[in-house]
Design an enzyme around this catalytic site. Structure first.
Site, PDB file in Angstrom:
ATOM      1  N   ALA A 133      34.973 -29.471  39.836  1.00  0.00           N
ATOM      2  CA  ALA A 133      35.586 -28.736  38.720  1.00  0.00           C
ATOM      3  C   ALA A 133      35.550 -29.628  37.497  1.00  0.00           C
ATOM      4  O   ALA A 133      35.771 -30.840  37.597  1.00  0.00           O
ATOM      5  CB  ALA A 133      37.017 -28.334  39.052  1.00  0.00           C
ATOM      6  N   ALA A 135      36.937 -29.673  33.409  1.00  0.00           N
ATOM      7  CA  ALA A 135      37.746 -29.027  32.377  1.00  0.00           C
ATOM      8  C   ALA A 135      37.646 -29.811  31.075  1.00  0.00           C
ATOM      9  O   ALA A 135      36.811 -30.702  30.930  1.00  0.00           O
ATOM     10  CB  ALA A 135      39.187 -28.909  32.852  1.00  0.00           C
ATOM     11  N   SER A 136      38.506 -29.485  30.124  1.00  0.00           N
ATOM     12  CA  SER A 136      38.401 -30.072  28.784  1.00  0.00           C
ATOM     13  C   SER A 136      38.761 -31.547  28.755  1.00  0.00           C
ATOM     14  O   SER A 136      38.256 -32.301  27.925  1.00  0.00           O
ATOM     15  CB  SER A 136      39.302 -29.309  27.811  1.00  0.00           C
ATOM     16  OG  SER A 136      40.637 -29.318  28.262  1.00  0.00           O
ATOM     17  N   ILE A 137      39.655 -31.970  29.644  1.00  0.00           N
ATOM     18  CA  ILE A 137      40.142 -33.347  29.612  1.00  0.00           C
ATOM     19  C   ILE A 137      39.564 -34.182  30.747  1.00  0.00           C
ATOM     20  O   ILE A 137      39.292 -35.374  30.567  1.00  0.00           O
ATOM     21  CB  ILE A 137      41.681 -33.357  29.660  1.00  0.00           C
ATOM     22  CG1 ILE A 137      42.245 -32.930  28.300  1.00  0.00           C
ATOM     23  CG2 ILE A 137      42.228 -34.727  30.033  1.00  0.00           C
ATOM     24  CD1 ILE A 137      43.748 -32.894  28.231  1.00  0.00           C
ATOM     25  N   ALA A 138      39.366 -33.596  31.900  1.00  0.00           N
ATOM     26  CA  ALA A 138      38.978 -34.375  33.077  1.00  0.00           C
ATOM     27  C   ALA A 138      38.133 -33.526  34.007  1.00  0.00           C
ATOM     28  O   ALA A 138      37.945 -32.326  33.793  1.00  0.00           O
ATOM     29  CB  ALA A 138      40.230 -34.869  33.810  1.00  0.00           C
ATOM     30  N   GLN A 139      37.603 -34.167  35.046  1.00  0.00           N
ATOM     31  CA  GLN A 139      36.904 -33.451  36.108  1.00  0.00           C
ATOM     32  C   GLN A 139      37.379 -33.969  37.453  1.00  0.00           C
ATOM     33  O   GLN A 139      37.971 -35.043  37.552  1.00  0.00           O
ATOM     34  CB  GLN A 139      35.397 -33.576  35.966  1.00  0.00           C
ATOM     35  CG  GLN A 139      34.822 -34.950  36.196  1.00  0.00           C
ATOM     36  CD  GLN A 139      33.314 -34.978  35.935  1.00  0.00           C
ATOM     37  OE1 GLN A 139      32.799 -34.257  35.065  1.00  0.00           O
ATOM     38  NE2 GLN A 139      32.601 -35.810  36.669  1.00  0.00           N
ATOM     39  N   VAL A 140      37.124 -33.177  38.505  1.00  0.00           N
ATOM     40  CA  VAL A 140      37.656 -33.479  39.831  1.00  0.00           C
ATOM     41  C   VAL A 140      36.503 -33.660  40.824  1.00  0.00           C
ATOM     42  O   VAL A 140      35.533 -32.902  40.811  1.00  0.00           O
ATOM     43  CB  VAL A 140      38.596 -32.355  40.309  1.00  0.00           C
ATOM     44  CG1 VAL A 140      39.106 -32.642  41.718  1.00  0.00           C
ATOM     45  CG2 VAL A 140      39.766 -32.197  39.341  1.00  0.00           C
ATOM     46  N   LYS A 155      40.836 -37.064  40.301  1.00  0.00           N
ATOM     47  CA  LYS A 155      40.716 -36.555  38.927  1.00  0.00           C
ATOM     48  C   LYS A 155      40.418 -37.712  37.988  1.00  0.00           C
ATOM     49  O   LYS A 155      41.135 -38.722  37.988  1.00  0.00           O
ATOM     50  CB  LYS A 155      42.023 -35.858  38.520  1.00  0.00           C
ATOM     51  CG  LYS A 155      41.982 -35.146  37.184  1.00  0.00           C
ATOM     52  CD  LYS A 155      43.270 -34.350  36.973  1.00  0.00           C
ATOM     53  CE  LYS A 155      43.249 -33.552  35.692  1.00  0.00           C
ATOM     54  NZ  LYS A 155      44.483 -32.745  35.526  1.00  0.00           N
ATOM     55  N   ASP A 290      52.024 -23.709  34.296  1.00  0.00           N
ATOM     56  CA  ASP A 290      50.647 -23.223  34.190  1.00  0.00           C
ATOM     57  C   ASP A 290      50.249 -22.617  35.537  1.00  0.00           C
ATOM     58  O   ASP A 290      49.207 -22.936  36.107  1.00  0.00           O
ATOM     59  CB  ASP A 290      49.722 -24.385  33.818  1.00  0.00           C
ATOM     60  CG  ASP A 290      48.403 -23.913  33.232  1.00  0.00           C
ATOM     61  OD1 ASP A 290      48.322 -22.741  32.818  1.00  0.00           O
ATOM     62  OD2 ASP A 290      47.439 -24.700  33.206  1.00  0.00           O
TER      63      ASP A 290
END
Length: 509
Positions: A133, A135-140, A155, A290
């Site tokens: 995954a 996203a805008s700030i990090a990935q997993v 992460k 969220d």
């Protein structure tokens, strides 16, 4: 630096909003004053050709924000929790903002992990996967711990993301200052406060130790909740830019067909999502803010698993009691009591008419309770409630806005699992249980005991504190010194002499 050098970024932003058709939509949603709309058109329209095109399949504002990059995507997500600023319709659009970005290479992630944890990857983690995954700030990434072989989610912050966000946040602050300077009437939208709120959220998310702490606290508070799991954090494998949690194995909550095919009861899951959220908000005052389908899974044993703890909500005990009394008042249709609660809490100014306010609340509640189960919406009721309280002079309370925004998301999740769920019927036992434990005789006794404990701690100091307070109150008031004409002339001449002395000293050197 929040200076004019940020003007180019604002021009590029305005150009993108103009090119995608988002400028008009955004300004109308926020009810921006005419002068501000003119300023936005001046900054955007002549440079329209410089703007990014974005994905035409997305709604205009979502399209523009996605095209502008990570900081704007995150800003849109934060604004989705503030319908008081952007309006309900635009808030709903931003809530589904796409946060899927191209991942950075696995070898870059390995170097970041090794640098952050000061160990070779092979000593701490095995089988680090490609990104699962981004996203805008990090990935997993998925991996196994070298010590125990446990499956974990790792992460990793994007390289250089902190610097990129600080640069864009500076531009946002500059834009807010410019807007307030050129259009004083826009200050009712509190643009500087909104940007400061966004900065606080993002700076917290850019330190993964804080998210790790949130996960740990949330796990502790919910450890006794049946049918609910929170992945445990691995502190020794976490740092500012890397966070390691237990791997959450399950079916994404958004895949309803797969959930049914696995034999899970979708109606029971929908009820559990709603009841767990209300329990966390009322019982703990600490809730996942969220809680959409992308952050929830169904485990093979039917448990709900929550993850991604970047945005958490917190409300104090007194506010929880007020919120519970408001909810139970609507459930019982006791509009007079709801009105009294608002006045007692100071939410509505005391000079307003309580009976008139109670009638306005009845106009909110009765139409909703006249609907069938599939239409009854707690989120809609809360949105109407905030409209009414605003008319009666209630100031915006950020913690309640976040609670209401999360309620919208959770209700949407519950209805995706069971479109005919009766929100009020599901919520009633949770709210009533909280009322019994926290607003009845037991609560009075508990509050008195806490008060006695506080007085006990300060007991030896109380006489001195009372004496000091009384002494201050009984001192004769000292009249302020009124400057005389002679004093003013003297100060003016002294200023001139000091200035001449500085000039003379400069010439000598």
């Amino acid at each position: 630096m929040r200076g004019p050098h940020n003007l180019w970024r604002l021009i590029r932003t305005g150009a993108t909003f103009e090119r995608t058709g988002a400028m008009k939509v955004a300004l109308e949603a926020m009810e921006a004053p005419p002068r501000l709309r003119l300023l936005a058109r001046v900054l955007g329209w002549p440079f329209k050709w410089l703007g990014y095109a974005g994905d035409p399949a997305l709604p205009p504002v979502t399209r523009a924000i996605t095209a502008l990059g990570p900081a704007y995507i995150k800003f849109g997500q934060v604004l989705s929790t503030r319908p008081d600023v952007v309006g309900v319709e635009l808030s709903n659009q931003l809530r589904v903002l796409q946060d899927k970005l191209p991942p950075f290479p696995r070898d870059v992630a390995i170097r970041l992990i090794e640098a952050e944890l000061s160990q070779p990857l092979t000593d701490i983690l095995c089988d680090l996967s490609e990104p699962v995954a981004a996203a805008s700030i990090a990935q997993v990434h998925r991996a196994r711990t070298a010590a125990t072989g446990e499956d974990v989610a790792v992460k990793v912050l994007r390289p250089g993301i902190e610097r990129a966000f600080r640069r864009d946040i500076d531009a946002f602050h500059f834009a807010a200052s410019l807007i307030e300077f050129l259009s004083p009437s826009s200050r009712r939208l509190r643009p500087s406060d909104v940007i400061s709120h966004f900065e606080g959220v993002v700076m917290g998310e850019l330190d993964l130790r804080l998210e790790c702490s949130s996960a740990s606290e949330f796990a502790d508070k919910t450890s006794r909740d049946q049918g609910f799991q929170v992945p445990k954090p691995f502190w020794q494998l976490s740092s500012r830019r890397v966070m390691t949690l237990g791997w959450a194995e399950g079916i994404p909550l958004g895949d309803v067909e797969a959930i049914r095919a696995a034999g899970h009861d979708c109606t029971a899951l929908g009820e559990r999502v709603l009841q767990l959220f209300l329990s966390h908000a009322l019982r703990d005052g600490f809730f996942h803010a969220d809680m959409h389908q992308g952050n929830l899974k169904v485990a093979p044993n039917g448990d709900l698993i929550a993850f991604d703890f970047g945005i958490m909500g917190q409300i104090d005990e007194y506010t929880r009691r007020v919120y519970a009394e408001i909810l139970i008042g609507f459930i019982r249709k006791d509009y007079r009591r709801i009105a009294e609660v608002h006045f007692e809490a100071g939410y509505v100014p005391s000079n307003r008419d309580i009976d008139e306010f109670a009638r306005a609340l009845r106009a909110v509640g009765e139409p909703i309770f006249g609907m069938d189960a599939s239409q009854i919406s707690m989120a809609r009721l809360l949105a109407y409630l905030f409209e009414v309280t605003e008319r009666f002079g209630m100031q915006t309370r950020t913690e309640l806005i976040l609670l209401q925004r999360t309620m919208v998301v959770v209700e949407g999740v519950a209805r995706s699992l069971d479109p005919h769920i009766n929100i009020w019927q599901v919520a009633r036992p949770v709210v009533e249980a909280y009322i019994r434990e926290n607003i009845g005789p037991q609560a009075v006794v508990r509050d008195l005991m806490r008060t006695a404990q506080v007085l006990g701690r300060f007991g030896p100091r109380l006489p001195g504190l009372v004496e000091s307070l009384l002494s201050e109150r009984t001192k004769p008031a000292v009249p302020p010194v009124q400057p005389t004409v002679g004093r003013a002339v003297g100060l003016f001449l002294a200023g001139i002499i000091a200035t001449l002395a500085v000039i003379a000293a400069i010439r000598l050197f």
